[in-house]
Design an enzyme around this catalytic site. Structure first.
Site, mmCIF file in Angstrom:
data_model
loop_
_atom_site.group_PDB
_atom_site.id
_atom_site.type_symbol
_atom_site.label_atom_id
_atom_site.label_comp_id
_atom_site.label_asym_id
_atom_site.label_seq_id
_atom_site.Cartn_x
_atom_site.Cartn_y
_atom_site.Cartn_z
ATOM 1 N N ASP A 1 5.236 -2.245 -8.231
ATOM 2 C CA ASP A 1 4.458 -2.263 -7.093
ATOM 3 C C ASP A 1 2.972 -3.150 -7.222
ATOM 4 O O ASP A 1 1.891 -2.690 -6.727
ATOM 5 C CB ASP A 1 4.320 -1.015 -6.097
ATOM 6 C CG ASP A 1 5.488 -0.195 -5.962
ATOM 7 O OD1 ASP A 1 6.552 -0.907 -5.945
ATOM 8 O OD2 ASP A 1 5.409 0.967 -5.329
ATOM 9 N N LYS B 1 11.852 -1.211 -2.220
ATOM 10 C CA LYS B 1 11.973 0.126 -2.151
ATOM 11 C C LYS B 1 11.319 0.669 -0.842
ATOM 12 O O LYS B 1 9.899 0.257 -0.861
ATOM 13 C CB LYS B 1 11.667 0.866 -3.450
ATOM 14 C CG LYS B 1 10.193 0.918 -3.845
ATOM 15 C CD LYS B 1 10.026 1.436 -5.269
ATOM 16 C CE LYS B 1 8.644 1.423 -5.674
ATOM 17 N NZ LYS B 1 7.739 2.212 -4.960
ATOM 18 N N CYS C 1 3.597 6.136 -7.391
ATOM 19 C CA CYS C 1 5.061 5.623 -7.605
ATOM 20 C C CYS C 1 5.418 5.381 -9.139
ATOM 21 O O CYS C 1 6.649 5.414 -9.198
ATOM 22 C CB CYS C 1 5.118 3.965 -6.928
ATOM 23 S SG CYS C 1 4.794 4.208 -5.142
HETATM 24 N N1 TIU Z 1 3.114 2.155 -5.138
HETATM 25 C C1 TIU Z 1 2.351 3.370 -4.872
HETATM 26 O O1 TIU Z 1 1.622 3.955 -5.756
HETATM 27 N N2 TIU Z 1 2.221 3.593 -3.495
HETATM 28 C C2 TIU Z 1 1.061 4.235 -2.869
HETATM 29 O O2 TIU Z 1 1.153 4.556 -1.906
HETATM 30 N N3 TIU Z 1 0.265 4.882 -3.826
HETATM 31 C C3 TIU Z 1 -0.939 5.220 -3.658
HETATM 32 O O3 TIU Z 1 -1.566 5.802 -4.576
HETATM 33 N N4 TIU Z 1 -1.459 5.425 -2.376
#
Ligand code: TIU
Length: 226
Positions: A26, A131, A164
């Site tokens: 991500d 995802k 994530c």
């Molecule tokens: N990719 C991921 O970690 N999504 C989140 O929403 N992370 C947060 O820390 N908010």
């Protein structure tokens, strides 16, 4: 199959580069740049940028040594059919998933903000997994892809450490993979959660896996190739 030895905690890990994948979680504009999902949740997105250089180094090492590279992106279909209402409902009511922002609709597939930052853009042939959740296995074809490639070890970097990255490592650990978090190539909006998130992975003899860093990953691959 030749093996490499990774300097890691709680102890060194022997792994086969040909049975290993680098998961870059991500590293999207929506999390790393102003105006996206991360900021809509009330976070200072600048805190995540420290992970960019180490992710780039880990990617370069994986590419040089033919380690499978898998990028993930968190996001949803434009009609939000795959976005749980309970997820949409959280955060600033004026800046929810699907709403218009400066980088396009927040956390929506195909929008500029949803895509991976330029510094870490996938190269031709690399796998990109879209995802809907925090974990990379939930409602994706990642498990099938890893099985088809004979992968047993996952080197994981990206953001955020405790959300994530952690969810993905927990999912992968339960599926039987050796999981390594690269500490310097992960980051959180909360430095304390980053630190403790890594501690959790390697506690109790490696309850979820191992913790190493980008330089150690690169040198393990170089030493094995020499
Ligand atoms: N990719 C991921 O970690 N999504 C989140 O929403 N992370 C947060 O820390 N908010």
């Amino acid at each position: 199959m030749h093996t490499a030895t990774l300097d890691a905690e709680p102890k060194a890990l022997t792994f086969a580069p040909a049975a290993t994948a680098l998961l870059v979680i991500d590293m999207q504009r929506d999390f790393l740049e102003p105006g996206g999902f991360g900021e809509a949740l009330g976070n200072d997105v600048g805190l995540l940028r420290a992970a960019i250089g180490p992710c780039r180094d880990a990617l370069a090492a994986a590419r040089e040594h033919k380690v499978l590279v898998v990028h993930t992106r968190e996001g949803h279909r434009p009609d939000l059919a795959c976005a749980p209402p309970a997820k949409i409902a959280r955060g600033d009511p004026a800046k929810r998933i699907g709403d218009d922002g400066p980088m396009g609709r927040i956390l929506v597939r195909g929008e500029y903000g949803h895509d991976i930052i330029d510094e870490l853009a996938p190269v031709a042939g690399e796998i990109v997994i879209d995802k809907p959740g925090k974990g990379a296995f939930h409602q994706t074809d990642l498990a099938q892809i890893l099985q088809n490639r004979g992968i047993d070890t996952l080197i994981v970097c990206g953001v955020t450490t405790e959300v994530c990255v952690h969810t993905t490592i927990r999912e992968a650990n339960d599926r039987g993979y050796h999981c390594v978090a690269l500490a310097d190539a992960c980051a959180s909006y909360f430095p304390e959660f980053h630190r403790v998130g890594l501690e959790m992975i390697k506690a109790q003899g490696g309850i979820f896996g191992w913790v190493s860093d980008s330089a150690k990953f690169a040198s393990a691959l170089s030493a094995a190739a020499a």
